[in-house]
Design a protein around this motif. Structure first.
Motif, mmCIF file in Angstrom:
data_model
loop_
_atom_site.group_PDB
_atom_site.id
_atom_site.type_symbol
_atom_site.label_atom_id
_atom_site.label_comp_id
_atom_site.label_asym_id
_atom_site.label_seq_id
_atom_site.Cartn_x
_atom_site.Cartn_y
_atom_site.Cartn_z
ATOM 1 N N LYS A 1 0.840 -1.216 0.000
ATOM 2 C CA LYS A 1 0.000 0.000 0.000
ATOM 3 C C LYS A 1 0.863 1.250 0.000
ATOM 4 C CE LYS A 1 -3.834 2.286 2.382
ATOM 5 N NZ LYS A 1 -3.261 3.617 2.143
ATOM 6 N N THR A 2 1.950 1.225 0.758
ATOM 7 C CA THR A 2 2.855 2.375 0.794
ATOM 8 C C THR A 2 3.419 2.661 -0.588
ATOM 9 O OG1 THR A 2 3.467 1.952 3.105
ATOM 10 C CG2 THR A 2 4.982 3.281 1.781
ATOM 11 N N GLU A 3 3.848 1.593 -1.266
ATOM 12 C CA GLU A 3 4.390 1.762 -2.612
ATOM 13 C C GLU A 3 3.318 2.270 -3.575
ATOM 14 O OE1 GLU A 3 7.906 -1.173 -3.620
ATOM 15 O OE2 GLU A 3 6.186 -2.295 -2.877
ATOM 16 N N ARG A 4 2.121 1.729 -3.474
ATOM 17 C CA ARG A 4 1.041 2.149 -4.370
ATOM 18 C C ARG A 4 0.707 3.631 -4.166
ATOM 19 N NH1 ARG A 4 -2.136 -1.336 -2.937
ATOM 20 N NH2 ARG A 4 -3.473 -0.181 -1.477
ATOM 21 N N ASP A 5 0.562 4.051 -2.921
ATOM 22 C CA ASP A 5 0.271 5.455 -2.625
ATOM 23 C C ASP A 5 1.412 6.360 -3.085
ATOM 24 O OD1 ASP A 5 -2.054 4.599 -1.486
ATOM 25 O OD2 ASP A 5 -1.425 4.910 0.591
ATOM 26 N N PHE A 6 2.625 5.910 -2.857
ATOM 27 C CA PHE A 6 3.791 6.723 -3.220
ATOM 28 C C PHE A 6 3.834 6.989 -4.719
ATOM 29 C CE2 PHE A 6 8.126 6.782 -4.913
ATOM 30 C CZ PHE A 6 8.621 7.928 -4.303
ATOM 31 N N PHE B 1 2.112 10.179 0.870
ATOM 32 C CA PHE B 1 2.119 11.088 -0.277
ATOM 33 C C PHE B 1 3.308 12.038 -0.184
ATOM 34 C CE2 PHE B 1 -0.407 12.970 3.069
ATOM 35 C CZ PHE B 1 -0.005 14.296 3.100
ATOM 36 N N LEU B 2 3.561 12.748 -1.283
ATOM 37 C CA LEU B 2 4.669 13.690 -1.371
ATOM 38 C C LEU B 2 4.169 15.121 -1.239
ATOM 39 C CD1 LEU B 2 6.561 12.074 -4.379
ATOM 40 C CD2 LEU B 2 7.391 12.169 -2.029
ATOM 41 N N ALA C 1 0.602 19.766 -1.624
ATOM 42 C CA ALA C 1 0.445 18.361 -1.249
ATOM 43 C C ALA C 1 -0.090 17.576 -2.440
ATOM 44 C CB ALA C 1 -0.500 18.229 -0.055
ATOM 45 N N PHE C 2 0.578 16.493 -2.782
ATOM 46 C CA PHE C 2 0.174 15.662 -3.920
ATOM 47 C C PHE C 2 -0.519 14.404 -3.412
ATOM 48 C CE2 PHE C 2 3.651 18.363 -5.186
ATOM 49 C CZ PHE C 2 3.223 18.861 -6.408
ATOM 50 N N ASP C 3 -1.702 14.637 -2.856
ATOM 51 C CA ASP C 3 -2.525 13.537 -2.344
ATOM 52 C C ASP C 3 -3.856 13.540 -3.090
ATOM 53 O OD1 ASP C 3 -3.541 15.857 -1.351
ATOM 54 O OD2 ASP C 3 -3.288 15.365 0.760
ATOM 55 N N ASP C 4 -4.922 13.216 -2.401
ATOM 56 C CA ASP C 4 -6.229 13.176 -3.052
ATOM 57 C C ASP C 4 -6.864 14.562 -3.216
ATOM 58 O OD1 ASP C 4 -6.019 10.437 -3.171
ATOM 59 O OD2 ASP C 4 -7.013 10.132 -1.235
ATOM 60 N N SER C 5 -6.305 15.569 -2.540
ATOM 61 C CA SER C 5 -6.868 16.912 -2.625
ATOM 62 C C SER C 5 -6.436 17.600 -3.927
ATOM 63 C CB SER C 5 -6.411 17.750 -1.423
ATOM 64 O OG SER C 5 -4.996 17.862 -1.405
ATOM 65 N N GLU C 6 -7.080 18.723 -4.219
ATOM 66 C CA GLU C 6 -6.756 19.472 -5.435
ATOM 67 C C GLU C 6 -5.401 20.155 -5.277
ATOM 68 O OE1 GLU C 6 -8.665 23.033 -8.255
ATOM 69 O OE2 GLU C 6 -9.754 22.258 -6.514
ATOM 70 N N ILE C 7 -4.574 20.060 -6.297
ATOM 71 C CA ILE C 7 -3.226 20.609 -6.240
ATOM 72 C C ILE C 7 -3.270 22.117 -6.463
ATOM 73 C CG2 ILE C 7 -0.915 20.542 -7.247
ATOM 74 C CD1 ILE C 7 -1.530 17.685 -8.156
ATOM 75 N N SER C 8 -2.603 22.860 -5.605
ATOM 76 C CA SER C 8 -2.564 24.316 -5.727
ATOM 77 C C SER C 8 -1.789 24.728 -6.973
ATOM 78 C CB SER C 8 -1.899 24.920 -4.482
ATOM 79 O OG SER C 8 -1.680 26.301 -4.657
ATOM 80 N N GLN C 9 -2.355 25.686 -7.722
ATOM 81 C CA GLN C 9 -1.711 26.190 -8.928
ATOM 82 C C GLN C 9 -0.993 27.516 -8.669
ATOM 83 O OE1 GLN C 9 -1.577 24.319 -11.694
ATOM 84 N NE2 GLN C 9 -2.743 22.772 -10.530
ATOM 85 N N THR C 10 -0.902 27.906 -7.404
ATOM 86 C CA THR C 10 -0.226 29.156 -7.053
ATOM 87 C C THR C 10 1.261 29.058 -7.335
ATOM 88 O OG1 THR C 10 -1.831 29.414 -5.260
ATOM 89 C CG2 THR C 10 0.089 30.846 -5.212
ATOM 90 N N ASN C 11 1.833 30.183 -7.783
ATOM 91 C CA ASN C 11 3.277 30.233 -7.990
ATOM 92 C C ASN C 11 3.831 31.525 -7.394
ATOM 93 O OD1 ASN C 11 2.962 32.398 -9.958
ATOM 94 N ND2 ASN C 11 2.297 30.822 -11.399
ATOM 95 N N LEU C 12 5.125 31.747 -7.541
ATOM 96 C CA LEU C 12 5.797 32.898 -6.953
ATOM 97 C C LEU C 12 6.159 33.953 -7.991
ATOM 98 C CD1 LEU C 12 8.105 30.944 -4.476
ATOM 99 C CD2 LEU C 12 6.140 32.370 -3.869
ATOM 100 N N ASP C 13 5.427 33.975 -9.085
ATOM 101 C CA ASP C 13 5.688 34.964 -10.131
ATOM 102 C C ASP C 13 5.441 36.386 -9.614
ATOM 103 O OD1 ASP C 13 5.992 35.838 -13.056
ATOM 104 O OD2 ASP C 13 3.951 36.523 -12.601
ATOM 105 N N VAL D 1 5.465 12.216 3.214
ATOM 106 C CA VAL D 1 4.596 12.283 4.386
ATOM 107 C C VAL D 1 3.864 10.966 4.535
ATOM 108 C CG1 VAL D 1 2.659 13.482 5.459
ATOM 109 C CG2 VAL D 1 4.306 14.756 4.086
ATOM 110 N N GLN D 2 3.890 10.403 5.727
ATOM 111 C CA GLN D 2 3.204 9.151 6.016
ATOM 112 C C GLN D 2 2.379 9.308 7.282
ATOM 113 O OE1 GLN D 2 6.866 6.528 5.726
ATOM 114 N NE2 GLN D 2 5.387 5.205 4.692
#
Length: 385
Positions: free
Chosen positions: A83-88, A146-147, A351-363, A139-140
């Motif tokens: 499961k750890t490998e699959r989630d990763f 997830f990363l 966070a690259f998990d099940d939530s929506e990934i933030s598209q914010t940047n530092l431009d 993160v575990q």
């Protein structure tokens, strides 16, 4: 080239490591035997000699032992690893897609080397494609793996202080009055929209420093310090009233289009105004603190908040960056900052998990800090004719 006021803040670190105390395990004493073991007395006759069968040495080869993985505990551990490998890898592919990177194929390597190799590969590739990348973390928790990635804008050891005394002088210079009006629109944008602190506002960091020097001037009867403090107060109030008027934003574009450059200084002012108006148009509501990191709590240090150099401390309007008063203020700032261990900078965590990934940047931050740097340079190098 960095033209804003610079100073070295000393050796600071982003994170603090808590010191743990090792706990000595309990030592179990071995109880002494009650009586000593007695030796057997030799008998008169020898015992019958017994020899091992000739095939006994090969007997262990005929035995069957169950593999360790067949135990219930090992099977559970194997499922957890799977499961750890699959989630990763699900998280890894999301991260790679977000940064437009092709990840290395590592599934054929054994656990946990495959995960370590994937993270090493991804860190190297993200670092090459994103100049603001800081680190990637694994993160575990009890439910998933997830990363996360952290992007940070490096402000260096710079005080982004915008002097307003030169702007006041420019407004009274017939040769540079149009320059001054153009820069007033720029500063009005920074005051209202970008939310740059103003040193005459009681909640600002510099207001407290000026008040402290006011007390010193009264105690020591320092006339020169009193004179500079009075000038800082009067000019500060006058310029703030001008910046407070939103007409400067209404006529920003008109002033920009009607400005004619005659020399290098004119062109510098015009370019700064162009950059500010572009920011104002593209990010009409963005402030300098939009990606300021949330304050963390250190359970091992009650004074943790006092050791942080907040962004509001090194970004501000200021009376002037020349003279005896500023030298003393800068000295106080250096002394305080050298006692701090952490410097706040614009930071984005994804966070690259099940939530929506933030598209914010530092431009926005990159452009705004460059604007502050250029504006400070022009005002600091303005000379009355």
């Amino acid at each position: 080239m960095n033209y804003a006021t610079q100073h070295h803040i000393g050796n600071y670190q982003h994170t603090r490591t808590a010191t743990t105390t090792a706990i000595t395990p309990t030592v179990r004493r071995v109880r002494p035997l009650v009586t000593k073991a007695k030796r057997c007395k030799p008998g008169a006759e020898r015992q019958t000699e017994i020899r091992t069968h000739s095939n006994a040495t090969n007997g262990i080869l005929k035995c069957t032992f169950l593999p360790k993985l067949k135990t219930a505990q090992s099977v559970q551990a194997c499922k957890k690893t799977a499961k750890t490998e699959r989630d990763f890898y699900q998280s890894l592919y999301k991260l790679a897609e977000h940064y437009s990177i092709e990840p290395m194929q590592t599934k054929h390597f054994g656990f946990p080397y495959n995960i370590a190799l994937s993270m090493w590969d991804m860190e190297a590739k993200v670092k090459r494609t994103n100049i603001y990348w800081e680190e990637i973390r694994l993160v575990q928790d009890s439910e998933k793996t997830f990363l996360t990635s952290e992007e940070r804008f490096d402000t260096g050891t710079t005080l982004y202080y915008i002097p307003i005394v030169p702007l006041y002088q420019m407004l009274h210079d017939k040769m540079r009055k149009k320059n001054a009006k153009l820069l007033v629109s720029v500063c009005s944008y920074l005051y209202h929209i970008a939310d740059i602190p103003y040193y005459r506002q009681e909640k600002s960091y510099l207001y407290w420093l000026y008040e402290m020097h006011q007390d010193w001037a009264e105690d020591e009867e320092n006339q020169e310090l009193k004179r500079e403090l009075k000038q800082a107060e009067l000019i500060g109030n006058i310029i703030e009233q001008k910046l407070f008027s939103r007409h400067n934003l209404t006529f920003f574009k008109q002033r920009l289009n009607g400005f004619i450059s005659r020399d290098t200084f004119d062109h510098q002012c015009w370019q700064i105004a162009c950059n500010a108006f572009t920011l104002y148009t593209k990010y009409p509501k963005a402030t300098i603190f939009r990606n300021a990191p949330l304050p963390e709590q250190d359970p091992y240090n009650d004074d943790y908040e006092n050791e942080i150099i907040g962004m509001e401390k090194y970004i501000s309007f200021i009376a002037d960056t020349k003279g005896w008063l500023y030298e003393n203020i800068e000295s106080c700032i250096n002394n305080e900052f050298n006692e701090c261990g952490i410097m706040e900078e614009p930071t984005i965590c994804k966070a690259f998990d099940d939530s929506e990934i933030s598209q914010t940047n530092l431009d926005f931050e990159s452009r705004l800090f460059a604007l502050l740097n250029d504006l400070s340079y022009v005002l600091n190098n303005y000379k009355t004719t």
